[in-house]
Design a protein around this motif. Sequence first.
Motif: not given
Length: 664
Positions: A410-415, A439-441, A464-466
């Motif tokens: 299970k992969v969480l893509v933060v982009e 969409e953001n941190g 928002e949060m990098n």
Amino acid sequence: MERQNTHYARSLIEASLDPLVTINTDGKITDMNLALANITGISRKKLTGTDFFEHFTEPQKAREVYERVFDKGSVVDSPLTLRHKKGKLTDVLFNGSVYKDQIGKVLGVVIVARDVTAQKRIAKELNDAKVFAEIASALAAEAKLNAEKATQTAEDAVKAKQQFLSNMSHEIRTPMNAIIGFTKVILKTDLSVKQKEYVQAIKLSGDALIVLINDILDLAKVDAGKMTFESTAFKMSLSISAMLHLFETKIQEKNLTLIKEYDENIPPVLVGDPVRLHQIILNLVSNAVKFTSKGKITVSCRIIAEDAAKVTIQFAVKDTGIGIAQNKIRNVFENFQQATSGTSRLYGGTGLGLAIVKQLVETQGGHIHVKSKLGKGSVFSFSLSFMKTKMNVEPENEILELDSEIKNIKVLVVEDIALNQLLMKTLLDDFGFEREIAENGKIAIDKLQEKPFDIILMDLQMPEMNGFEATEFIRTKMNSSIPIIALTADVTKVDVARCQEVGMNDYIAKPVNEKLLYSKIVGLVKKKNIEKERKNTEKLIRIKRKYIDLEYLNHRTKSDPALMMEMITLYLEQTPSLVEIMKKSLQDKDWASLQAASHKIIPSFAIMGMSPDFENMAKKIKDFASTQQEADEIPNMVLQIENVCKHACKELELEFKKIKNTLI
């Protein structure tokens, strides 16, 4: 006698270098020594009877001092200035006292005017020197301040340049990531011949742009003194073979022959920077392929010097291409220079590759040379030194083939960029992994708190949060050790270091290489699972109360109590000392002793019915002592073996007593 005394007194007066004079109550000079005549330039005869005060630059001040002598009986060190008749001035300190007759009546004043001209000059010079020193000190302080400002300005300029490069790298690589990524995806689909041609053209153009970006960034790093070099153990033969494999397709397209000449005397494992070595050879081989239309390209590696600690290897790339004119050879290593003005138009390229190669070689203490003949070909050769090592290394960053059996990751893509989100979805779907997008941190943290994930792919530049802030929150606030891979369009050393600082496990540069991405995801998830299993095993071991099981020993001795007692005694005598040798050998890095002690202790675990986990640990320690690989877990394993052997000894002492009691 009186006459003799008078003569003696006169001699003393004349011997004085300071002016001495007697003045009557009317202020007239009645007598003087030769020194006064010399200082004023007036003869004694002419001085006698003159007004004493006329011979000073400030007559009134001289009169006041004279009167003060009568009032107080004497004066000490009153400053005045005597005037020579030709204008020369003499600074004096006025010392005077009254003189009286036999009945005590004041007759006049005796004055000694001590010449202090030299002292005043010296004092003035000292004062001038002090003032000059203060001015010089102020100028030096100002110069230092200016130098500090200039240094700060230069540092700010370097930082601004690095920031500009970082921003430009990110801004250019981000769209290129999508362009190249989707061309790869499209090429996997069913296309007509023409469509495939067009897509291949797009991909080649994208690859060319990435090469250009890399060249410019590398040149900027070298110029800024930011290029760093690693000291990593690597297998040179495998490394060069893998690198040359990249050119096989291009060489086949041009009907060229690629020859590898490798000196078998080169040690199998060396210590150096394999990435920079690849970069140098890739540039040289790429040039050779570009400028050669027929014939062959030869890549050779041979030892030219060797001692106990290091080897110096000469690498050469020889081609049968267009060659370089003699009057152009010296220019090929300069920035943006190519052999002729038409080279870029005919063959492409920025003219940066060889400039970077030269910098990379010379910065590592090596030398690069070129021999060429127009129309016949060129030979680029360089030499570098590498440290020797006895380490046995496995290839790093092994590229894994897609395995359809590896699922349920299970992969969480933060982009934040939609195109990149779509690309990552496509790639992860091809891998067969589950995935979600944030969409953001901040959104990523919310998702992590809602459900578990196996790994995070984290972009760095987001609103928002990098990525840095999000990773720091995950590590420090959530206390999570979930593997995190940075997806970065910026591959400068600064950001890579920052990735490590906040707790990211790895990074991958955009445009993303899908096989490398797959390998990193699978590798980190497997490592995490292995770590989890190890901790569970340790927990079970701690919970387990009994460390020994004498069933095997009972079987082997056929229940002979005397023989069992002898075996237990041998274990109690030998094991503690073996454990101590293992600990000390590890501390002293005495690998031979560690290997020997580990070998001797291995059979005891099975004989005393102890968990096979500890036997496996001892085998790993033995293997480590032989290869010095996978060292991170070894100290902990030695501590675990020490702990379990300590408990085993206590239990065996009790068992020994029980067996002994059965014999009584």
